[in-house]
Design a protein around this motif. Structure first.
Motif, short mmCIF file in Angstrom:
data_model
loop_
_atom_site.label_atom_id
_atom_site.label_comp_id
_atom_site.label_asym_id
_atom_site.label_seq_id
_atom_site.Cartn_x
_atom_site.Cartn_y
_atom_site.Cartn_z
N ASN A 76 -36.86 -26.84 36.41
CA ASN A 76 -36.18 -27.24 37.64
C ASN A 76 -34.94 -26.37 37.82
O ASN A 76 -34.19 -26.14 36.87
N PHE A 77 -34.74 -25.88 39.03
CA PHE A 77 -33.57 -25.09 39.37
C PHE A 77 -32.86 -25.79 40.53
O PHE A 77 -33.52 -26.23 41.46
N SER A 78 -31.53 -25.86 40.46
CA SER A 78 -30.80 -26.54 41.52
C SER A 78 -29.89 -25.56 42.25
O SER A 78 -29.34 -24.63 41.66
N ALA A 88 -43.34 -23.40 37.90
CA ALA A 88 -44.27 -23.72 36.81
C ALA A 88 -45.16 -22.52 36.52
O ALA A 88 -45.53 -21.78 37.43
N ILE A 89 -45.46 -22.34 35.25
CA ILE A 89 -46.38 -21.29 34.81
C ILE A 89 -47.54 -21.97 34.09
O ILE A 89 -47.33 -22.76 33.18
N GLY A 119 -48.33 -18.60 38.47
CA GLY A 119 -47.10 -19.35 38.68
C GLY A 119 -47.08 -20.04 40.03
O GLY A 119 -47.78 -19.63 40.96
N VAL A 120 -46.26 -21.08 40.13
CA VAL A 120 -46.11 -21.84 41.38
C VAL A 120 -44.63 -22.16 41.58
O VAL A 120 -43.98 -22.68 40.68
N PHE A 121 -44.12 -21.83 42.76
CA PHE A 121 -42.78 -22.24 43.19
C PHE A 121 -42.96 -23.42 44.14
O PHE A 121 -43.77 -23.37 45.05
N PHE A 128 -45.48 -22.20 46.91
CA PHE A 128 -45.79 -20.78 46.95
C PHE A 128 -46.44 -20.38 45.63
O PHE A 128 -45.88 -20.64 44.56
N ASN A 129 -47.60 -19.75 45.71
CA ASN A 129 -48.34 -19.35 44.51
C ASN A 129 -48.13 -17.87 44.23
O ASN A 129 -48.16 -17.04 45.14
#
Length: 190
Positions: A76-78, A88-89, A119-121, A128-129
């Protein structure tokens, strides 16, 4: 080069030893994932979660075998450009396994593997893949038996991969995603 020679010497020195009581194992694991590489360039990078859905190993001899791992890491990034998001990877990894005894029952498995990653954002609104990529998973497990067919594993792994695209569009930079993972797992031994 020095590391390769050192690893080769260690493997040769222990190749005569009876490393494990079982031919193989399959298990699951969970633990913490510590970001590195480009993941640490984000000021608010937090320790993530590591999940090993399949941790499997099979020994052809007492010392040499193969390993297969299917797992993921998530962070998690804030407040990144005003957004909170999760990265996620997911990975499938396969490679050789080298087993060594640490004591009469406890064993060590070293597992250098090629990892097929994606990876997935996710910012909570959109997903976003990344492109699929290959990387390296340097794995190790210390195996502790507690019953005839059951054991615990303490895993230390280093995952390194690089992504070039998001949703089919080139990224501004090649995104190097590296992670140091620690996990505890349970194994069924056969």
């Amino acid at each position: 080069m020095k590391k390769i020679i050192l690893i080769a010497l260690v493997l040769c020195a222990f190749s005569f030893a009876n490393a494990q009581e079982s031919k193989g194992y399959i298990g699951v694991s969970f633990g913490a994932s510590f970001p590195s590489g480009d993941l640490t360039k984000v000021d608010n990078a937090k320790t993530g979660f590591n999940l090993g859905l399949i941790n499997a190993g099979y020994r052809f001899t007492e010392t040499y075998g193969m390993t297969f791992n299917w797992g993921s890491t998530a962070y998690n990034f804030s407040d990144v450009y005003g957004y909170d998001y999760t990265f996620a990877i997911g990975y499938l990894a396969i490679g050789p396994m080298f087993s060594f005894p640490l004591s009469n029952k406890i064993g060590l498995d070293l597992k250098p593997q090629i990892a097929f990653t994606t990876g997935v954002f996710d910012d909570g609104t959109d997903t976003f893949n990344t492109n699929s990529s290959t990387g390296l998973l340097l794995g190790s497990s210390i195996n502790f038996p507690f019953a005839k067919h059951w054991g615990l594993a303490f895993n230390l792994d280093y995952l390194s991969t690089k992504f070039k695209e998001v949703d089919g569009e080139p990224m501004d930079i090649n995104y190097k995603a590296n992670a140091f993972n620690t996990s505890l797992g349970i194994q069924y031994k056969f």
